[in-house]
Design a protein around this motif. Structure first.
Motif, PDB file in Angstrom:
ATOM      1  N   ARG A   1      34.996  36.760-148.463  1.00 38.84           N
ATOM      2  CA  ARG A   1      36.446  36.952-148.504  1.00 38.84           C
ATOM      3  C   ARG A   1      37.035  36.575-147.158  1.00 38.84           C
ATOM      4  NH1 ARG A   1      38.240  42.039-150.273  1.00 38.84           N
ATOM      5  NH2 ARG A   1      36.462  42.119-151.672  1.00 38.84           N
ATOM      6  N   ASP A   2      38.322  36.262-147.185  1.00 39.10           N
ATOM      7  CA  ASP A   2      39.009  35.944-145.935  1.00 39.10           C
ATOM      8  C   ASP A   2      40.505  36.138-146.125  1.00 39.10           C
ATOM      9  OD1 ASP A   2      38.285  33.302-143.490  1.00 39.10           O
ATOM     10  OD2 ASP A   2      39.438  35.164-143.319  1.00 39.10           O
ATOM     11  N   ILE A   3      41.147  36.466-145.041  1.00 41.05           N
ATOM     12  CA  ILE A   3      42.608  36.546-145.004  1.00 41.05           C
ATOM     13  C   ILE A   3      43.065  35.492-144.004  1.00 41.05           C
ATOM     14  CG2 ILE A   3      44.608  37.982-144.484  1.00 41.05           C
ATOM     15  CD1 ILE A   3      42.835  40.429-145.111  1.00 41.05           C
ATOM     16  N   CYS A   4      43.908  34.581-144.476  1.00 38.79           N
ATOM     17  CA  CYS A   4      44.300  33.439-143.652  1.00 38.79           C
ATOM     18  C   CYS A   4      45.808  33.339-143.560  1.00 38.79           C
ATOM     19  CB  CYS A   4      43.748  32.146-144.245  1.00 38.79           C
ATOM     20  SG  CYS A   4      41.958  32.117-144.400  1.00 38.79           S
ATOM     21  N   GLN A   5      46.262  32.705-142.499  1.00 38.21           N
ATOM     22  CA  GLN A   5      47.697  32.487-142.337  1.00 38.21           C
ATOM     23  C   GLN A   5      48.106  31.195-143.012  1.00 38.21           C
ATOM     24  OE1 GLN A   5      48.793  32.735-138.195  1.00 38.21           O
ATOM     25  NE2 GLN A   5      48.787  34.973-138.243  1.00 38.21           N
ATOM     26  N   ARG A   6      49.315  31.165-143.491  1.00 39.65           N
ATOM     27  CA  ARG A   6      49.811  29.948-144.138  1.00 39.65           C
ATOM     28  C   ARG A   6      49.780  28.794-143.164  1.00 39.65           C
ATOM     29  NH1 ARG A   6      55.342  30.797-146.538  1.00 39.65           N
ATOM     30  NH2 ARG A   6      54.698  32.970-146.757  1.00 39.65           N
ATOM     31  N   GLY A   7      49.510  27.618-143.703  1.00 36.72           N
ATOM     32  CA  GLY A   7      49.450  26.413-142.889  1.00 36.72           C
ATOM     33  C   GLY A   7      48.064  26.101-142.347  1.00 36.72           C
ATOM     34  N   THR A   8      47.153  27.061-142.415  1.00 39.44           N
ATOM     35  CA  THR A   8      45.797  26.816-141.932  1.00 39.44           C
ATOM     36  C   THR A   8      44.910  26.352-143.079  1.00 39.44           C
ATOM     37  OG1 THR A   8      45.101  29.112-142.298  1.00 39.44           O
ATOM     38  CG2 THR A   8      46.087  28.583-140.161  1.00 39.44           C
ATOM     39  N   SER A   9      43.663  26.043-142.759  1.00 40.88           N
ATOM     40  CA  SER A   9      42.705  25.581-143.765  1.00 40.88           C
ATOM     41  C   SER A   9      41.463  26.463-143.727  1.00 40.88           C
ATOM     42  CB  SER A   9      42.311  24.123-143.511  1.00 40.88           C
ATOM     43  OG  SER A   9      43.430  23.273-143.619  1.00 40.88           O
ATOM     44  N   LEU A  10      40.806  26.588-144.851  1.00 44.55           N
ATOM     45  CA  LEU A  10      39.570  27.362-144.953  1.00 44.55           C
ATOM     46  C   LEU A  10      38.531  26.539-145.690  1.00 44.55           C
ATOM     47  CD1 LEU A  10      38.080  30.131-144.635  1.00 44.55           C
ATOM     48  CD2 LEU A  10      38.799  30.594-146.989  1.00 44.55           C
TER      49      LEU A  10
ATOM     50  N   PRO B 132      28.968  34.173-156.299  1.00 44.49           N
ATOM     51  CA  PRO B 132      29.681  35.456-156.247  1.00 44.49           C
ATOM     52  C   PRO B 132      31.170  35.322-155.970  1.00 44.49           C
ATOM     53  CG  PRO B 132      28.403  35.120-154.257  1.00 44.49           C
ATOM     54  CD  PRO B 132      28.029  34.012-155.181  1.00 44.49           C
ATOM     55  N   GLY B 133      31.617  34.143-155.549  1.00 43.92           N
ATOM     56  CA  GLY B 133      33.044  33.933-155.322  1.00 43.92           C
ATOM     57  C   GLY B 133      33.480  34.211-153.903  1.00 43.92           C
ATOM     58  N   THR B 134      34.602  33.594-153.534  1.00 45.63           N
ATOM     59  CA  THR B 134      35.263  33.820-152.252  1.00 45.63           C
ATOM     60  C   THR B 134      36.681  34.267-152.541  1.00 45.63           C
ATOM     61  OG1 THR B 134      33.952  32.151-151.088  1.00 45.63           O
ATOM     62  CG2 THR B 134      36.092  32.736-150.130  1.00 45.63           C
ATOM     63  N   ARG B 135      36.995  35.477-152.099  1.00 51.09           N
ATOM     64  CA  ARG B 135      38.344  36.016-152.321  1.00 51.09           C
ATOM     65  C   ARG B 135      39.228  35.634-151.138  1.00 51.09           C
ATOM     66  NH1 ARG B 135      40.445  40.049-155.591  1.00 51.09           N
ATOM     67  NH2 ARG B 135      38.340  40.493-156.353  1.00 51.09           N
ATOM     68  N   LEU B 136      40.209  34.802-151.414  1.00 51.03           N
ATOM     69  CA  LEU B 136      41.093  34.294-150.367  1.00 51.03           C
ATOM     70  C   LEU B 136      42.479  34.912-150.507  1.00 51.03           C
ATOM     71  CD1 LEU B 136      41.959  32.291-148.128  1.00 51.03           C
ATOM     72  CD2 LEU B 136      42.301  30.589-149.928  1.00 51.03           C
ATOM     73  N   THR B 137      42.967  35.444-149.407  1.00 52.96           N
ATOM     74  CA  THR B 137      44.340  35.942-149.344  1.00 52.96           C
ATOM     75  C   THR B 137      45.066  35.171-148.264  1.00 52.96           C
ATOM     76  OG1 THR B 137      43.618  38.158-150.000  1.00 52.96           O
ATOM     77  CG2 THR B 137      45.802  37.967-149.013  1.00 52.96           C
ATOM     78  N   VAL B 138      46.210  34.605-148.618  1.00 52.27           N
ATOM     79  CA  VAL B 138      47.001  33.830-147.665  1.00 52.27           C
ATOM     80  C   VAL B 138      48.296  34.593-147.384  1.00 52.27           C
ATOM     81  CG1 VAL B 138      48.079  31.608-147.143  1.00 52.27           C
ATOM     82  CG2 VAL B 138      46.045  31.715-148.607  1.00 52.27           C
ATOM     83  N   THR B 139      48.530  34.854-146.112  1.00 46.42           N
ATOM     84  CA  THR B 139      49.728  35.638-145.751  1.00 46.42           C
ATOM     85  C   THR B 139      50.789  34.757-145.092  1.00 46.42           C
ATOM     86  OG1 THR B 139      48.774  36.189-143.618  1.00 46.42           O
ATOM     87  CG2 THR B 139      48.342  37.715-145.433  1.00 46.42           C
TER      88      THR B 139
END
Lengths: 116, 109
Positions: free
Chosen positions: A10-19, A109-116
């Motif tokens: 899982r990860d929490i990322c800021q808008r405009g970035t890449s993962l 198992p998946g990657t849960r991505l949240t973009v703020t």
């Protein structure tokens, strides 16, 4: 079946970035896929990751937004580029182990991505 | 394009009761697959049906593929709390696998 791992979980990322999400399989597989599953929703195929050539994208998904690498038969990466909150989702890689004609899927198992 | 419709979207079941979830395609399928996703987990392959009219059983789960290879059903008998989760069907046609919306099952003890 195969053992499939994904990083990060899982990860929490800021808008405009890449993962970049990594998918590792414990055996060589011909077919690898990337799916997106939004909360409480079904699975949507993003693309088929082809070893040694460009990925095959489904309608509505483009390489500039979701570049995919498949350097060998056990590994693939999916990058979610220039993220926006609408990209918040679970991203799953999968492999198909059965006959090429059957397409039965085994998911990581998946990657849960949240973009703020 | 190919669409796979699945009903019901939600199924609330009393423990011990039976229920059925249905999957319908607008086009003839090469095969139909069923997956189960537990809450917080990833989809897990259950079974694949290939032949017209095929019926397969896994303990309390019975899977059927219609004669026209356009529809399928999953019947669970004597539901247990371990049956909780979302059941997806997926239809294969022209090397494209399309997932239904899923039936989310909750169980009342």
């Amino acid at each position: 079946s195969a053992v499939i791992s994904q990083k990060p979980s899982r990860d929490i990322c800021q808008r405009g970035t890449s993962l970049t999400i990594q998918c590792q399989v414990d055996s060589q597989v011909t077919m690898m896929f990337w799916y997106r599953q939004q909360p409480g929703q079904s699975l949507t195929l993003i693309a088929t990751a082809n070893q040694g050539s460009e990925a095959t994208y489904e309608s509505g998904f483009v390489i500039d937004k979701f570049p995919i690498s498949r350097p060998n038969l056990t590994f693939s990466t999916l990058t979610v580029s220039n993220m926006s909150p609408e990209d918040s989702s679970i991203y799953l890689c999968s492999v198909s182990l059965g006959l090429l004609s059957s397409y039965e899927q085994y998911f990581g198992p998946g990657t849960r991505l949240t973009v703020t | 394009g190919q669409q796979v419709m699945q009903i019901p979207q939600y199924q609330h079941v009393q423990e011990g009761e039976d229920f059925t979830t249905y999957c319908n395609s607008s086009t003839t399928l090469s095969n139909i697959q069923w997956y189960k996703q537990r809450p917080g987990g990833h989809p897990v392959f259950l079974i694949q049906l290939v032949k017209s009219g095929e019926v397969k059983k896994q303990k309390r789960l019975t899977f059927q593929f219609g004669e026209a290879k356009k529809n399928s059903s999953l019947h669970i008998t004597a539901t247990q709390t371990t049956d909780v989760g979302t059941y997806f069907c997926a239809g294969l046609r022209d090397y494209k696998l399309s997932f239904g919306a899923g039936t989310t099952v909750t169980v009342r003890a």
